[in-house]
Design a protein around this motif. Structure first.
Motif, short mmCIF file in Angstrom:
data_model
loop_
_atom_site.label_atom_id
_atom_site.label_comp_id
_atom_site.label_asym_id
_atom_site.label_seq_id
_atom_site.Cartn_x
_atom_site.Cartn_y
_atom_site.Cartn_z
N UNK A 1 0.82 -1.20 0.00
CA UNK A 1 0.00 0.00 0.00
C UNK A 1 0.86 1.26 0.00
N UNK A 2 1.99 1.20 0.72
CA UNK A 2 2.90 2.35 0.72
C UNK A 2 3.40 2.68 -0.68
N UNK A 3 3.71 1.63 -1.44
CA UNK A 3 4.17 1.84 -2.82
C UNK A 3 3.04 2.37 -3.70
N UNK A 4 1.83 1.89 -3.48
CA UNK A 4 0.69 2.38 -4.26
C UNK A 4 0.46 3.87 -4.00
N UNK A 5 0.59 4.30 -2.73
CA UNK A 5 0.41 5.72 -2.41
C UNK A 5 1.40 6.56 -3.22
N UNK A 6 2.61 6.04 -3.38
CA UNK A 6 3.64 6.79 -4.12
C UNK A 6 3.29 6.88 -5.60
N UNK A 7 2.60 5.87 -6.11
CA UNK A 7 2.18 5.91 -7.53
C UNK A 7 1.23 7.09 -7.76
N UNK A 8 0.35 7.36 -6.80
CA UNK A 8 -0.62 8.45 -6.98
C UNK A 8 0.04 9.82 -6.96
N UNK A 9 1.28 9.89 -6.51
CA UNK A 9 2.00 11.17 -6.54
C UNK A 9 2.56 11.45 -7.93
N UNK A 10 2.58 10.43 -8.80
CA UNK A 10 3.06 10.60 -10.17
C UNK A 10 1.95 11.16 -11.06
N UNK A 11 2.33 11.96 -12.03
CA UNK A 11 1.34 12.53 -12.96
C UNK A 11 1.18 11.60 -14.16
N UNK A 12 0.48 10.51 -13.92
CA UNK A 12 0.30 9.53 -14.99
C UNK A 12 -1.04 8.83 -14.78
N UNK A 13 -2.01 9.17 -15.64
CA UNK A 13 -3.37 8.64 -15.47
C UNK A 13 -3.41 7.12 -15.60
N UNK A 14 -2.60 6.58 -16.51
CA UNK A 14 -2.59 5.13 -16.70
C UNK A 14 -2.07 4.42 -15.46
N UNK A 15 -1.01 4.98 -14.89
CA UNK A 15 -0.45 4.40 -13.66
C UNK A 15 -1.48 4.44 -12.53
N UNK A 16 -2.22 5.56 -12.44
CA UNK A 16 -3.26 5.68 -11.41
C UNK A 16 -4.32 4.60 -11.59
N UNK A 18 -4.05 1.67 -13.12
CA UNK A 18 -3.51 0.35 -12.80
C UNK A 18 -3.37 0.15 -11.29
N UNK A 19 -2.98 1.22 -10.60
CA UNK A 19 -2.85 1.15 -9.14
C UNK A 19 -4.21 0.92 -8.49
N UNK A 20 -5.24 1.59 -9.01
CA UNK A 20 -6.58 1.40 -8.47
C UNK A 20 -7.04 -0.05 -8.64
N UNK A 21 -6.76 -0.63 -9.81
CA UNK A 21 -7.14 -2.03 -10.04
C UNK A 21 -6.41 -2.97 -9.07
#
Length: 236
Positions: A1-16, A18-21
Motif C-alpha cells: 500500500x505504501x508503494x501504491x500511495x507513491x504511484x498516486x504522486x506521479x502525474x500519470x493517469x494510466x499508472x493511477x 492500474x494502481x486502483x485495479x
C-alpha cells in the motif's frame, strides 16, 4: 500500500488506473482488514477519488447498516466517511443526506453507556470517535463552500450528542479531543448560524472550559482553537 500511495504522486493517469485495479484486488483479497488502509488511501488520492465515490459510499453505508461485520470494522468506516468528505469537498453534497441519516442513527445508539462494563464502554468510545471524525471531515470539507447552509439542520443534533456524551462523564482522551474539535469545526464552518445554537447548548461552555484546563496538551490545543472559532461565530 505504501508503494501504491507513491504511484498516486506521479502525474500519470494510466499508472493511477492500474494502481486502483491492484488496490481493488488487494481489498477483495483481505476483506474487512483493508479498513486500516482507507484513511491514508483517501488522503493519497484527494479529489481524484471522486469518480469512485458512488461505489465506495454505497458500500460504506451498506456495511455500516450490516450486523454481519466484525464490530472492530465499524469505527474506521465512520472515519472513512469524513475522509471522503474532506477529499471531495462540496461534491460530497450528493451523499450528504444518506451519510447524515446514518450518522444520526449512530448518535442515538451511542450517546449513552449507562450500565455497560468497561470493555463495552471502550468500544462505544471508539465508535463515538469514528462518528465525530466523520462530522469533522464533512464540516471541514464544506468550509468556504456555497453549500454550507445544507449543514445547518444537522447542527442541533450534533450539539445534543456532544451534550449527552459530556454529561455521561465516560469520554476517553481521544474522544474528548475529537469532540471539542467538532465543536470548533461546527462554529468555524457555520459561523453565526452556529453561534446562537452553541450558546443555547446545555454544556458547550462547561465542556470547553474543561478542555482548556486539560493536562493533555492535544486536548488543550484543540480547545484553544475551538474557543477562537466559537468567539468568531458568536460575535458575527
Amino acid at each position: 500500500m505504501g508503494l501504491f500511495y507513491r504511484v498516486f504522486a506521479c502525474r500519470n493517469a494510466t499508472a493511477h488506473e492500474e494502481a486502483m485495479l491492484a488496490i481493488g484486488a488487494l481489498a477483495y483479497a483481505i476483506g474487512a482488514d483493508f479498513a486500516k488502509y482507507m484513511p491514508e488511501f483517501y488522503r493519497a488520492l484527494e479529489d481524484k477519488i471522486l469518480p469512485y465515490c458512488d461505489g465506495i459510499m454505497t458500500q460504506l453505508l451498506k456495511n455500516l447498516s450490516s450486523d454481519n461485520l466484525h464490530r472492530s470494522v465499524k469505527p474506521p468506516l465512520f472515519s472513512c466517511i469524513g475522509d471522503i468528505a474532506l477529499a471531495i469537498g462540496e461534491n460530497f453534497n450528493k451523499y450528504l443526506m444518506y451519510a447524515m441519516n446514518t450518522l444520526q442513527l449512530a448518535l442515538e445508539m451511542y450517546a449513552h453507556t449507562s450500565g455497560f462494563d468497561d470493555e463495552r464502554t471502550e468500544y462505544i468510545n471508539s465508535l463515538r470517535n469514528g462518528i465525530l471524525e466523520a462530522y469533522s471531515g464533512i464540516f471541514q470539507g464544506f468550509k468556504n463552500s456555497s453549500k454550507t447552509q445544507l449543514l445547518i439542520p444537522y447542527a442541533p443534533h450534533i450539539l445534543q450528542f456532544l451534550d449527552s456524551i459530556y454529561m455521561e462523564k465516560d469520554m476517553d482522551e481521544v474522544v474528548m479531543k475529537t469532540a471539542i474539535g467538532v465543536l470548533g469545526d461546527l462554529a468555524d464552518t457555520l459561523g453565526s448560524n452556529a453561534g446562537s445554537l452553541i450558546q443555547q447548548s446545555l454544556s458547550s461552555k462547561e465542556f470547553l472550559d474543561e478542555c482548556l484546563t486539560s493536562e493533555d496538551h492535544l486536548i488543550k490545543e484543540s480547545a484553544e482553537w475551538a474557543k477562537l472559532a466559537i468567539n468568531r461565530a458568536i460575535s458575527v
